[in-house]
Motif scaffolding. Structure first.
Motif, mmCIF file in Angstrom:
data_model
loop_
_atom_site.group_PDB
_atom_site.id
_atom_site.type_symbol
_atom_site.label_atom_id
_atom_site.label_comp_id
_atom_site.label_asym_id
_atom_site.label_seq_id
_atom_site.Cartn_x
_atom_site.Cartn_y
_atom_site.Cartn_z
ATOM 1 N N VAL A 178 33.663 41.156 57.276
ATOM 2 C CA VAL A 178 33.599 42.543 56.916
ATOM 3 C C VAL A 178 33.096 42.542 55.282
ATOM 4 C CG1 VAL A 178 35.061 43.219 58.456
ATOM 5 C CG2 VAL A 178 36.075 42.750 56.369
ATOM 6 N N CYS B 164 34.594 41.810 52.545
ATOM 7 C CA CYS B 164 35.525 42.207 51.649
ATOM 8 C C CYS B 164 35.824 41.610 50.476
ATOM 9 C CB CYS B 164 37.106 41.994 52.447
ATOM 10 S SG CYS B 164 37.622 40.309 52.806
ATOM 11 N N TYR B 165 35.049 40.695 50.114
ATOM 12 C CA TYR B 165 35.006 40.050 48.925
ATOM 13 C C TYR B 165 36.251 38.894 48.445
ATOM 14 C CZ TYR B 165 31.198 43.013 47.560
ATOM 15 O OH TYR B 165 30.010 43.478 47.520
ATOM 16 N N LEU B 166 37.036 38.801 49.467
ATOM 17 C CA LEU B 166 38.278 38.128 49.282
ATOM 18 C C LEU B 166 37.982 36.695 49.007
ATOM 19 C CD1 LEU B 166 41.167 39.555 51.530
ATOM 20 C CD2 LEU B 166 40.861 39.620 48.924
ATOM 21 N N PRO C 46 40.912 45.057 54.699
ATOM 22 C CA PRO C 46 39.641 44.353 54.395
ATOM 23 C C PRO C 46 38.499 45.142 53.984
ATOM 24 C CG PRO C 46 41.103 43.120 55.845
ATOM 25 C CD PRO C 46 41.807 44.438 55.573
ATOM 26 N N VAL C 47 38.734 46.290 55.053
ATOM 27 C CA VAL C 47 37.347 47.191 54.973
ATOM 28 C C VAL C 47 37.847 48.481 54.212
ATOM 29 C CG1 VAL C 47 36.539 46.290 57.167
ATOM 30 C CG2 VAL C 47 38.230 48.315 57.056
ATOM 31 N N ARG D 274 34.342 45.268 45.135
ATOM 32 C CA ARG D 274 35.470 45.346 44.742
ATOM 33 C C ARG D 274 35.692 45.384 43.323
ATOM 34 N NH1 ARG D 274 38.034 46.620 48.923
ATOM 35 N NH2 ARG D 274 37.643 45.171 50.744
ATOM 36 N N TRP E 157 37.670 44.019 41.053
ATOM 37 C CA TRP E 157 37.514 42.447 40.280
ATOM 38 C C TRP E 157 35.969 42.293 40.147
ATOM 39 C CZ3 TRP E 157 40.469 42.062 45.300
ATOM 40 C CH2 TRP E 157 39.634 41.500 46.290
#
Lengths: 187, 453, 166, 785
Positions: free
Chosen positions: A69, A71-73, D101-102, D213, D215
């Motif tokens: 998705v 999410c950039y994690l 997450p979304v 995001r 960051w």
């Protein structure tokens, strides 16, 4: 007394030496009959444990759609900044990666990205040997990373839990009540 | 042992109809008003009420006179009296009985209060299910108006005051004073806390006195007969006046009884005919849904604000609901939680989210799916509910906590048997009740002998 | 569809009575429109919004908050069955079930002929006559199956205009 | 000044400070959701519970609801408080969906922070989760109700703070829903703040949806360049593109919020139309070639006609650095200018407006929120300076009297009195309300004999203004002469561009204005022109018309204006996001906007095959633009001029190093010049042309921002008073043809009593710039089908 002592000392030394010799020969002999440890890599590729941290893939959920998705994690967790991506809204309303890139020349296979991945999309595979002639070839794009299976967790479907209406209406996700009717006449 | 009790509020009781203006007048009605308006100063009336130690009958028991004193001295501008007839506390129906017995007593009380605080306008806030009361008050206040007792220049004294009825559209939270003012103002009735009191800044930002209807109905008596008479009515040491006790539940003659404040519960139940044959009292809820269960060991407790507070109980609205040995108190508590969950205004977290949380766990327990840990979770949340924004969630926590205080074995029995030991069916989820009930629980057969259907 | 003059006059009257504080009339105006339309349809909300100088959202936040304002179509008679603790003690849930089955509707549902809507209600203040229900501002006490049948039959026959709330 | 002890540390705070704010002043951040410094306490979330051990309040209480008092001993980590807060988080998370997450809030989500820091990781509640259906709230705000934790911040901000009533709570109990009556765009011009103020992902920024995001973004403090107020913003950029603009707290200016114009008009910087390459005679070329050519051409003009034949034009949208560099360049060459204003009257007016601020009479936006009477003179707050409307609302909530004397129809989210008066009547009205004595009915009738409908309002207002202790006059610079001598009145000018004040400070008192230069070009005295970040067409139609008469036109800009198209030599400049710069706002407050985006084409437009290019060794595309000030220096070098090093401190009295984060007021204001003559009735017959801004796309930058342009009304509207419309024989809603010079513009007519008699309100768009001061039936004509 002195001499005698010397004699027994000498004998002991000889015997000790012989025993040591025999021990080494015994070790050699046992190895002679053992199964060889050496494997003929690359002719023979030893199966690696499933959790070995090798090449990274992007898996798909049971319905065949992309799990990622964007999410950039993973890119946030990556200690060497080898992951980059851009998220976008797909035609089905799901969030997805417009592009997704991993620079394997930088990757240290630490697995933090896999731990960070909330949708189990990004997984490390046991594949560890993928050599290239040019260092640019280590830059993998989304199409290179995406596989058509669920990897280690084939059953998990993030969008069955997520609570956002992307493909699945509100209230039909796992553990959800039907949507609140704001105009309901029930008290 | 039936004792003769003084009838003050219900003395004009007629079967099936309210007392008329003439009947009320014949019994000395409006004499207090005539003797007061223009003849006594408002401060004198206020002093009478203070001396009589009239305490609010709406549940909290705040001294009415003290509330009236809260109006800033020297305030110029409109002042309002709001008559709280919302009465949505389960088990309470005293105000309806009172209005339907003697509407003019209520109207005279309102006018006296307005005179004491020099209010110009009164709003009677009435819940939708009391539509007939609303009509009655509208009609009878017109009668009073026609007799010059209400409206412009009352009895030629120069004092003007009028009443109109504000119809609510129903929600328990509207009974809270600040929420009621917001409801009248056409705003969402979320209670307000902090900031000035309603007696300083209430309806339309003017000083407003919000009193329960029964509280105001005591005023004609106090003004006419004096504070000492009023205090002498009570049976408890610090109490004053009589009280309408609405008795309902498993009792022989449920109804509304006027008895002196401080009458022990046992006597009140006797007045209501005692327990029906074969029934043994297990517990009562003494003061409406937001007061704790009172087990039978308190039968001889004086029913008054202070003695009950000392015993860890609450007097509330004195709406006594009687539970017998065959009633599942987990089910009763669940029912109360269903009520509170539904009626919350949705402002603060412990109330909006905490009530559904405990409701769900109670449903599980009552349905036989409870786990040991659920008891701890309910207790945790009941504690958290005590620190809510207004008194709503803490009120809901009262019966919940007392359930575990006095009847925890009964709760554990549900866990042990994995069903309701009283045979109640698993609680149906709201909105899905019809057709999903097990066939054994329908119109017939019922789990109990006296099922009305 | 324009409102009949009588309804317009009633609404104007209600607003005029609280001239300086128009907002106070919000619930009464919505009651009036509800009586006319049967429930508060969007058209009614827009009309009320204009009449009261309040936005539709403000009115919606009231209409959806309160119990006795209906934003969904309801039947000619709305049956509020008290489900509070005293009535529960007297098997309100059986009553409610009986009503639902008798009329063939789920809770909150309206019969096909548009006659009845069955709703659970918070305590209606008739505990000494439990179990009870409220239809048209009138209490029906100490309910039994026979009594419910009789009430339903009577209401079906009745030509009386439903008086939901004044 | 109560003294209290929080977590063992003593603190003294002003009276009325809630304990949560007192703790914050010690650096102790008590968890919260519903409390917000601008909105105050609601007590809804119950997250800020702390233990009061001693003092007037005892026990577990909400730190937002309790004002600090003497003798309080507060413990934020008391076990009971921690347990309670843990329960609250558990309750809030019981219904929170599994979708971080979304969710675009992820990474800067208060709920995430409080949940994780509170240690809530495992769900023990066995029930199901509540869900809601969402609404479409228009182009700015994305709605996702499942994530809502019902803190009521949005409703309180939207309804109470901003005064709009189309969004709010519905239903009760655990079904409370925040939304509109029906799907549709939010009406408030401050709706974008909902994304900032929502502590979870319920209301998020739609234009920035699924972009990045927090960051991953480069963030820097910036200043909003879309009107003269200079609100503090934070710009977020990623992959060489500004993706979002947020409000930055500046207690002296905008508080915590910004308007939607400031938030959503950033797209000009990364727009595909933005010229990024130098041009010579319309042909793309390299920067060095173009600079050399500019030097040669200008040098040629100087050689042939002398230095006076070259002129410099700047604008109110450049930074002080650029304006100073232009001045230095012009001085070095001995050229004319720089001219920053359309005509000399305007320059004098702005200078006079700033001069009036001397002696501590300037008020900030925050101070307007505390005024008890405000008169807006020739200013339409919501469109000329949107955040002013929000400050006026705060004043009105505290009981202030607000009056708007302006010929344009005004809507404001607060109770106010509109006095629709033609520009020439405004000084008279101002005199009535700003005198020391309340004007009596006779004076009012004498001053405005033709507007009897306004007499009652004025009679009501006059005593209120006379009695006010802290009144403020908000005025357009043209009315600077109306600033009352009465020192009670604070002053707040609203100017015509983000750095109009800077231009007025930098410009010489006798500098030529654009009209003067146009005259000189027409007379053949000026042959070469340097147009720096200025659009001649919008600035002065006369100058735009004179441009073809030039021998050489050097344009420095980053916007694709008509002047860019006319340029002989074009030099691309960097935007404020790239170069940074200092802006001087309407109250002469200097604020520095830091650079945030690296120059270059955004990555999204650079690359093929759906992903960015993999060629790491190449020069990034679109990186030619340089800061305008740097270009001036290089140009001077090319021409062999000795350009002096000039800092804006020389003009403002405040050096770059002295500019504080919340801004610093210029200490060197213009000496009071002769105030401009008040607007007078136009000679002859006709309606005075009054220009009206829209919320979007009428400011210089917004016109080139795709998102802002998409919000602009589709059709141009001309507004007239019913009497005037009747006089012209026109009816409401009629299609018009408006003749501007030799062009014809199509518009519709809107007739409203809220328009002043004798005024024709037209949109402030470049196409309308050529209208004469007064128009009549020959200009406004019914469109023949």
């Amino acid at each position: 007394m002195e001499e005698k002592k010397d004699k027994t000392g000498l004998l002991r030394e000889v015997l000790d030496g012989a025993a040591g010799l025999a021990g080494s020969y015994a070790a050699t002999l046992t190895h002679l009959f053992r199964r060889p440890v050496t494997e003929q890599y690359p002719e023979y590729k030893r199966p690696m444990p499933a959790r070995t941290r090798g090449r990274i893939i992007l898996t798909r959920s049971p319905d065949g759609k992309e799990r990622c998705v964007a999410c950039y994690l993973c890119s946030g967790a990556c200690p060497v900044n080898c992951i980059s991506m851009q998220s976008e809204e797909g035609p089905d309303g799901r969030r997805r990666a417009a592009w997704f890139r991993i620079n394997f020349a930088r990757c240290i296979y630490c697995g933090l990205c896999e731990e960070a991945c909330p949708t189990l999309a990004l997984q490390l595979t046991p594949e560890f040997a993928f050599c290239k002639d040019a260092i640019e070839d280590f830059v993998y794009e989304k199409e290179d990373l995406l596989v058509d299976h669920g990897g280690k967790d084939p059953d998990y479907d993030f969008y069955a839990h997520a609570g956002v209406a992307a493909g699945r209406p509100k209230g039909e996700h796992i553990g959800e009540d039907e949507p609140v009717d704001v105009k309901s006449i029930l008290p | 042992m039936q004792v003769e009790t003084p009838l003050v509020l219900l003395k004009n009781r007629h079967l099936g109809r309210p007392a008329t203006f003439e009947e009320y007048r014949a019994g000395g009605g409006y004499e207090a008003l005539i003797a007061t308006v223009g003849k006594r100063t408002p401060a004198e009336v206020l002093q009478l009420v203070l001396d009589a130690d009239l305490r609010g009958r709406g549940g909290a028991g705040f001294p009415a006179g003290k509330k009236w004193q809260g109006i800033p001295a020297g305030y110029v501008g409109p002042r309002y009296v709001v008559v709280n007839t919302d009465e949505m506390e389960p088990g309470t129906f005293k105000d309806r009985i009172l209005v339907n017995t003697d509407p003019h007593l209520v109207i005279e009380g309102i006018i006296l209060c307005a005179y004491a605080v020099q209010a110009t306008e009164g709003v009677c806030f009435i819940r939708p299910s009391y539509e007939s009361d609303a009509v009655l008050i509208e009609e009878q206040s017109q009668v009073a108006r026609d007799h010059g007792l209400l409206g412009d220049n009352i009895l030629g004294s120069g004092f003007s005051f009028d009443i109109h009825v504000h119809r609510s559209a129903g929600r328990y939270i509207c009974g809270e004073a600040s929420a009621q003012i917001k409801a009248i103002s056409g705003l969402r009735p979320n209670p307000r806390k902090g900031g000035p009191r309603t007696s300083v800044k209430g309806l339309w930002d003017c000083p407003t006195i919000v009193n329960n209807l029964e509280t105001l109905a005591n005023l004609p008596g106090i003004v006419r007969n004096g504070p000492d008479w009023f205090k002498s009515l009570a049976r408890s040491a610090g109490g004053s006046g009589t009280k309408l006790f609405s008795v309902s539940g498993r009792i022989s003659r449920p109804g509304c009884y006027e008895l002196p404040i401080g009458t022990p519960l046992r006597e009140i139940l006797d007045h209501a005919g005692g327990m029906p044959p074969g029934r043994v009292l297990k517990a009562v809820i003494p003061g409406g849904a937001s007061t704790p269960f009172m087990p039978d060991k308190y039968l001889d407790l004086e029913m008054d604000f202070e003695p009950m507070k000392r015993a860890g109980q609450r007097f509330g609205t004195a709406s006594i609901m009687v539970f017998d040995q065959n009633t599942c108190l987990v089910g009763a508590t669940l029912n109360l939680m269903e009520f509170f969950t539904r009626e919350s205004c949705g402002w603060c977290t412990p109330c909006r989210e905490g009530l559904p949380y405990v409701r769900h766990l109670l449903r599980l327990i009552e349905g036989g799916q409870g786990e040991e840990e659920h008891i701890g979770m309910i207790k945790d949340m009941a504690q958290a509910m005590r620190s809510a924004y207004c008194a709503f969630a803490p009120g809901a926590a009262e019966p919940l906590l007392s359930l575990f205080e006095y009847f925890e074995p009964e709760v554990r029995e549900h866990l042990r048997q994995k069903r309701c030991p009283f045979g109640n069916p698993p609680p149906a989820m709201r909105g899905k009740a019809c057709g999903t009930r097990p066939p054994t629980f329908g119109p017939t057969p019922c789990p109990e002998d006296q099922c009305p259907i | 569809m324009s409102l009949p003059d009588a309804v317009v006059a009633e609404i104007d009257g209600v607003i005029a009575a609280v001239e300086h504080h128009k907002r106070e009339a919000a619930v009464d105006v919505m009651y009036a429109l509800q009586r006319h339309y049967g429930y508060l349809c969007d058209e009614a909300m827009h009309y009320a919004s204009k009449a009261l100088d309040m936005t539709t959202l403000e009115l919606e936040s009231l209409a959806t908050f309160y119990d006795y304002l209906y934003r969904r179509p309801v039947g000619r008679y709305v049956i509020h069955v008290c489900d509070s603790v005293v009535c529960w003690m007297f098997h309100q849930d059986s009553i409610f079930d009986y009503l639902c089955r008798k009329l063939g509707v789920p809770p909150g549902g309206t019969t096909e002929d548009g006659m009845f809507t069955v709703l659970p209600a918070a305590c209606i203040g008739n505990c000494h006559n439990a179990p009870s229900m409220l239809i048209n501002g009138r209490f029906y006490d100490r309910l039994t199956a026979e009594r419910i049948d009789a009430v339903l039959a009577e209401l079906r026959q009745s030509a009386e205009e439903p008086v939901r709330c004044k | 000044m109560p003294d209290l002890i929080i977590d063992g540390r003593p603190v003294r705070v002003p009276k009325g400070t809630p304990v949560i704010a007192a703790a914050e002043s010690l650096g102790i951040v008590i968890p919260r959701f519903c409390w917000h410094p601008a909105l105050g306490a609601a007590g809804a979330c119950r997250m800020c519970a702390v233990m009061f051990l001693d003092g007037p309040v005892k026990g577990l209480e909400m730190s937002c609801m309790v004002p600090a008092a003497d003798g309080m001993v507060v413990e934020t980590f008391h076990p009971e408080a921690v347990t309670f807060r843990r329960r609250v988080v558990e309750l809030l998370m019981a219904n929170h969906p599994h979708d971080c997450p979304v969710c675009d809030e992820g990474g800067h989500c208060l709920l995430q922070d409080e949940t994780i820091s509170g240690g809530h990781a495992l769900r023990r509640f066995p029930g199901r989760k509540r869900t809601y259906l969402d609404q479409d709230l228009g182009p700015f705000i994305q709605h996702e109700m499942n994530r809502c934790i019902h803190c009521y911040r949005c409703a309180r901000f939207y309804q109470e703070y901003c005064g709009y009533l189309d969004f709010g709570p519905m239903q009760n109990a655990n079904r409370v829903y925040f939304g509109r009556f029906a799907s549709g765009p939010l009406e408030s011009p401050f709706s974008g703040n909902l994304a900032d103020i929502c502590p979870t992902g319920t209301l998020t920024d739609k234009p920035g949806r699924y972009k990045s995001r927090r960051w991953d973004c480069q963030r820097a403090p910036s200043v909003c360049p879309h009107c003269s107020l200079g609100c503090a913003t934070v710009a977020l950029s990623r992959y060489r593109e500004v993706v979002r603009v947020e409000a930055r707290e500046n207690p002296a200016v905008n508080g915590h919020f910004i308007c939607d114009r400031g938030r959503y008009s950033f797209g000009y910087a990364a727009s595909a139309e933005r010229p990024r390459q130098a041009r010579a005679d319309g042909v793309p070329t390299s920067m060095s070639t173009a600079l050399a050519l500019a030097g040669t051409r200008l040098g040629g003009v100087v050689e042939a006609f002398g230095p006076e034949a070259v002129a410099v034009v700047g604008s109110a949208r450049s930074s002080l650095e650029t304006q100073t560099a232009l001045t230095a360049l012009a001085r070095a060459g001995g050229w004319r200018g720089p001219a920053f204003f359309a005509d000399r009257t305007e320059q004098q007016a702005v200078a006079a407006a700033l001069a009036a601020l001397a002696g501590g009479r300037a008020r900030s936006l925050a101070e307007i929120g505390q005024a008890d009477a405000v008169l807006c003179l020739g200013v339409s707050p919501l469109h000329d300076a949107p955040m002013l409307a929000l400050s006026l609302r705060q004043a009105a909530r505290a009981g202030a009297v607000v009056a708007v004397a302006d010929p344009r129809p005004a809507t404001l989210p607060l109770p106010f009195t509109h006095l629709p008066l033609a520009p020439d009547k405004l000084p008279g009205a101002a005199a009535l309300l700003t005198g020391a004595e309340a004007a009596d009915a006779a004076a009012i009738q004498r001053a405005l004999p033709l507007s009897p409908e306004l007499w009652p309002a004025l009679e009501r207002l006059a005593p209120a203004f006379a009695a006010a202790g802290n009144p403020v006059l908000v005025f357009a610079p043209a009315l600077a002469a109306q600033a009352p001598a009465d020192a009670r009145f604070g002053l707040f000018p609203v100017l015509c561009g983000p750095n109009a004040a800077g231009a007025a400070l930098v410009a010489d008192a006798d500098a030529p204005a654009c009209d003067d230069l146009a005259r000189a070009i027409e007379a053949g005295e000026v042959k070469g022109l340097v147009l720096a970040e200025a659009d001649a067409a919008a600035l002065s139609p006369r100058l735009a018309a004179a441009l073809p008469g030039l021998e050489t036109l050097v344009v420095l800009d980053h916007l694709p204006t008509p002047s860019f198209a006319a340029a002989k030599v074009f030099l691309p400049t960097q935007t404020l996001f790239e170069s940074g710069g200092t802006l001087c706002n309407n109250e002469a407050r200097l604020q520095y906007a830091a650079p945030v985006a690296p120059p270059g084409e955004p990555v999204s437009r650079d690359g093929r095959g759906g992903h960015p290019p993999r060629d790491y060794a190449r020069k990034l595309p679109g990186t030619d633009p340089l800061p305008a000030a740097a270009l001036c220096a290089v140009l001077a070098l090319e021409m062999g001029l000795d350009m002096p090093a000039l800092s804006f401190a020389a003009f403002t009295g405040v050096g770059p190093e002295d500019v504080a984060p919340e801004g610093t007021r210029a200490t060197r204001l213009p000496a009071a010049p002769t105030a401009p003559a008040p607007p007078s009735a136009p000679p002859g017959q006709g309606l005075v042309v009054v220009r009206d801004d829209a919320l979007f796309a009428t400011d210089a930058y917004g016109r080139y921002a795709p998102l802002a342009r998409a919000q602009a009304p589709a059709a141009s509207v001309v507004r007239l008073h019913p009497d005037d419309a009747a006089g012209l024989g026109l009816a409401d809603g009629e299609a018009l043809t408006v003749t501007v010079g030799d062009r014809r513009i199509e518009a519709t007519l809107a007739v409203s009593a809220a328009v002043a008699r004798g005024a024709a309100v037209v949109p402030r768009l470049p196409g309308w710039a050529g209208l004469p001061a007064a128009i009549g039936p020959e200009t406004l004509r019914r469109r023949q089908p």
